[in-house]
Write an enzyme that holds these catalytic residues in place. Structure first.
Site, PDB file in Angstrom:
ATOM      1  N   HIS A  58     117.149  66.943  94.492  1.00  0.00           N
ATOM      2  CA  HIS A  58     115.779  67.587  94.870  1.00  0.00           C
ATOM      3  C   HIS A  58     115.871  69.397  95.308  1.00  0.00           C
ATOM      4  CE1 HIS A  58     118.602  66.961  98.340  1.00  0.00           C
ATOM      5  NE2 HIS A  58     118.268  67.760  99.256  1.00  0.00           N
ATOM      6  N   ASP A 116     120.759  60.919  93.021  1.00  0.00           N
ATOM      7  CA  ASP A 116     120.165  62.396  93.601  1.00  0.00           C
ATOM      8  C   ASP A 116     121.082  63.618  92.824  1.00  0.00           C
ATOM      9  OD1 ASP A 116     118.567  65.037  95.073  1.00  0.00           O
ATOM     10  OD2 ASP A 116     118.995  63.587  96.291  1.00  0.00           O
ATOM     11  N   SER A 156     122.909  70.553 100.793  1.00  0.00           N
ATOM     12  CA  SER A 156     122.298  69.433  99.905  1.00  0.00           C
ATOM     13  C   SER A 156     123.059  70.066  98.385  1.00  0.00           C
ATOM     14  CB  SER A 156     121.161  69.493  99.654  1.00  0.00           C
ATOM     15  OG  SER A 156     120.367  69.395 100.788  1.00  0.00           O
TER      16      SER A 156
END
Length: 709
Positions: A85, A222, A645
């Protein structure tokens, strides 16, 4: 000035719990020795200096990815792992209907096939130091917020000139810590040539979609892979050139296949974006009611239109995939945060702790006559309606993923690029390049009409732009007709056309008039807020200082502010709905969800090859030695927030075992309160990453380069 470092225990536990420093977002250069000693007790095995000092320091393989995420260098040729992402927009920007890398994934088989990305960069932190005494001596705490901003900007520029004279590849940044009670100077080196190397299909990189976002259990793979390129002569940063070569970093993270067990040490290092754990009870109430609630209400309106158009047209989906993901992430976060604030009674807990500070202040006299809780409460009450209106305004008109008409209408009033001959005003013009590959007119028109209606229903009349009168008078209250009119009639929507700004027709252009109306109402909202901004900031700074002084014997950390931070903890489960959550997920769990995808659950749909690869009875060297399973994702109690992240998750030897990508729904208030029992970091297991690179991507050249042990 006495130097403080801040550590925040839950407010009601100060007197009844022994210190256990698993909570915390610690700066590396001045990591308290007490924290390091606790890390060693929990099986951290590297010496103190290995974190920050010297070319081989762990910090030297961690990057700020693009100014919004974190990442880690994993090879001697500059490969960078971050989350899928985080690479979402880069992947989307290269995607077309014919070559849809978002849908189908991307694998480069050589350096020549790796894809450059406009405006993408990574930054390495070179050095950090406390410059609070310098700024105190220059009177920064006597300045208004506006003057502070300009003062720090000027000081940064002066320091930048000084450091550039020694090394032109460096830049500096000054940021406040501890609510402005301290200031640190951080030096960075930026690398602007970053190329896409590998990405899984969206079905895996975003598996679970919004259904699973912020939830456990998770199976999302991810990650995405990029590479840093440098000048072939100097080996240093360089803008994109076909002649650039892969970076040869002095430090990269060794990748481990050894896994973990419950209680294993885990350390994240990355760039957490923002926390507000010193925020007063009055500030938390404002966060809940005037910021979070308007945010999720408005984004839901926007997203409902987006997703309908995206599902109807593949070309639209490609254009809006990234916009939808950005919007929906904090739509769900703000809902969850408000739920947690209420479920644990956070405002009441904070108010009780503030009462303790009042008693302590009365007994010591510290900041007497300066820290005034009654004043702070009145100030927040005074600005509540304006803050709520500003959130609705920003979410409706002011975000990057707003409609194209609004973006252009505001741009012409906010320092537009003006072309023409100097001294000849009649020749002055602006123009908008054709960017139709990033937006769809039918989608944007419907989004704007829906948002205009929603804004009017939610915001009091004094904060409504003048164009609502036009909608009522000229368009009989029909928002869609108003939107269609300005899209059709405004010259701002003409691509690659000169728009002369000193013609009478320009001033009457419906898009220009629309933008001016927005600028005016934004100014009105901000004017109502300016009366309280400085006073609230001063009181919140005093409140933080009082906490620091009252608990000065504890090791302490500052709120996150997108500077490099270390967090440590252990692998482990928690109680989820009264039952053990488990500390990892394994391959059979994603296969079961894929079967739901086959029955129409969109967020669990995946290509048949993915189900086949994850249904195998044996995963070879990627199998966990303890459980005999392929671990997909795992839980730790590391302290993370947005910006983390892509942060590397290290074991006690400083080896990479995963990438942090999410937190859990049960602790979404962690930006303002860290719940020791519930807060968890969700990471994608590095063995899952490598298995998918090998089995799906056939990326042997990359796996040899990474050389996992």
């Amino acid at each position: 000035m006495k130097k403080f470092i801040l550590f925040v225990l839950p407010f009601y536990l100060f007197t009844c719990l022994p210190l256990k420093a698993d909570e915390g977002m610690w700066t590396l250069y001045n990591l308290p020795n007490a924290v390091y000693e606790t890390m060693k007790q929990e099986n951290y095995q590297l010496p103190y200096g290995a974190l920050y000092q010297g070319e081989d320091a762990v910090k030297n393989c961690v990057v700020n990815f693009g100014g919004f995420c974190s990442g880690v260098v994993v090879s001697p040729d500059g490969l960078v792992f971050t989350n899928h992402h985080c690479g979402f927009e880069a992947i989307r920007s290269h995607s077309t209907v014919e070559h849809d890398y978002m849908l189908n994934g991307f694998v480069s088989n050589s350096y020549e096939e790796e894809l450059p990305n406009k405006d993408l960069f990574v930054s390495f932190m070179v050095e950090q130091k406390d410059i609070t005494p310098l700024l105190d001596s220059l009177g920064i705490n006597q300045m208004s917020n506006d003057k502070k901003y300009h003062f720090i900007d000027s000081l940064e520029n002066a320091m930048l000139k000084e450091i550039e004279a020694k090394d032109s590849t460096l830049r500096v940044e000054i940021k406040p810590f501890y609510e402005g009670n301290a200031y640190y100077l951080t030096t960075y080196r930026d690398y602007p040539d970053v190329r896409l190397v590998f990405a899984l299909p969206k079905s895996m990189g975003k598996f679970g979609g919004e259904t699973d976002n912020w939830m456990w259990p998770r199976q999302t793979c991810d990650f995405s892979v990029f590479r840093i390129y440098v000048d072939p002569k100097t080996g240093g940063p360089a803008k994109y050139s076909k002649d650039n070569v892969p970076m040869k970093p002095k430090k990269w993270a060794p990748v481990s296949l050894q896994g973990y067990v419950p209680g294993s040490f885990s350390m994240t290092i990355g760039y957490p974006g923002s926390t507000s754990r010193y925020l007063s009870s009055y500030g938390i109430k404002e966060r809940r009611d005037a910021r979070n609630k308007p945010m999720y209400q408005t984004r839901e309106v926007k997203q409902n239109v987006m997703i309908r158009h995206m599902r109807a047209d593949e070309a639209v989906r490609i254009k809006y995939d990234s916009k939808y993901a950005q919007s929906s992430n904090y739509w769900k976060n703000s809902i969850g945060m408000n739920k947690c604030i209420d479920s644990i009674g956070l405002i009441q807990q904070k108010a009780a702790f503030e009462q303790q500070i009042r008693h302590w202040q009365d007994s010591t006299g510290y900041l007497k006559g300066q820290l005034d809780f009654n004043l702070l409460e009145r100030l927040y009450q005074k600005r509540f309606n304006a803050m709520r209106a500003l959130t609705f305004y920003n979410e409706t008109f002011g975000r990057r993923n707003t409609d194209e008409m609004t973006r252009r209408a505001l741009r012409v009033h906010n320092k537009p690029i003006i072309n023409g001959k100097d001294g000849k005003p009649k020749s002055y013009y602006i123009e908008f390049k054709d960017n139709s590959d990033t937006w769809d007119e039918a989608t944007d028109r419907e989004i704007l009409a829906a948002l205009l209606k929603h804004y009017r229903e939610q915001v009091e009349i004094k904060y409504q732009p003048d164009f609502y009168n036009v909608i009522d008078h000229d368009f009989k209250g029909n928002y869609q007709k108003f939107v269609d009119h300005i899209y059709k009639k405004s010259k701002l929507m003409k691509n690659d056309k000169k728009i002369y700004i000193n013609k009478r027709s320009y001033q009457k252009d419906p898009g220009v008039v629309y933008g001016l109306s927005l600028i005016d109402i934004q100014a009105a909202i901000r004017a109502d807020l300016e009366a309280t901004y400085d006073s609230i900031d001063i009181q919140e700074r005093y409140l933080c200082a009082a906490k620091l002084r009252m608990e000065e014997d504890l090791p302490n950390y500052s709120d996150a502010n997108f500077t490099m931070r270390l967090s440590y903890g252990q692998v482990g489960e928690y109680l989820l709905g009264g039952q053990p959550s488990g500390y990892y997920t394994e391959a059979s769990s994603i296969v079961k969800k894929m079967e739901q995808g086959e029955k129409g659950v969109i967020d669990y749909e995946a290509e048949p090859i993915m189900k086949e690869l994850l249904s195998k009875p044996d995963f070879g060297k990627y199998t966990d030695k303890t459980t005999g399973k392929l671990h997909l994702c795992f839980l730790t109690n590391n302290d993370i927030t947005g910006g983390n992240s892509g942060s590397p998750m290290f074991n006690g030897k400083g080896e990479l075992i995963g990438l942090a990508f999410d937190g859990n729904w049960d602790s979404l208030s962690s930006d303002i309160f860290f719940d020791r029992q519930l807060a968890r970091c969700i990471g994608v297991d590095i063995r899952y990453v490598l298995y998918m690179m090998e089995s799906w991507g056939k990326a042997d050249r990359l796996l040899r380069e990474i050389n996992a042990k």
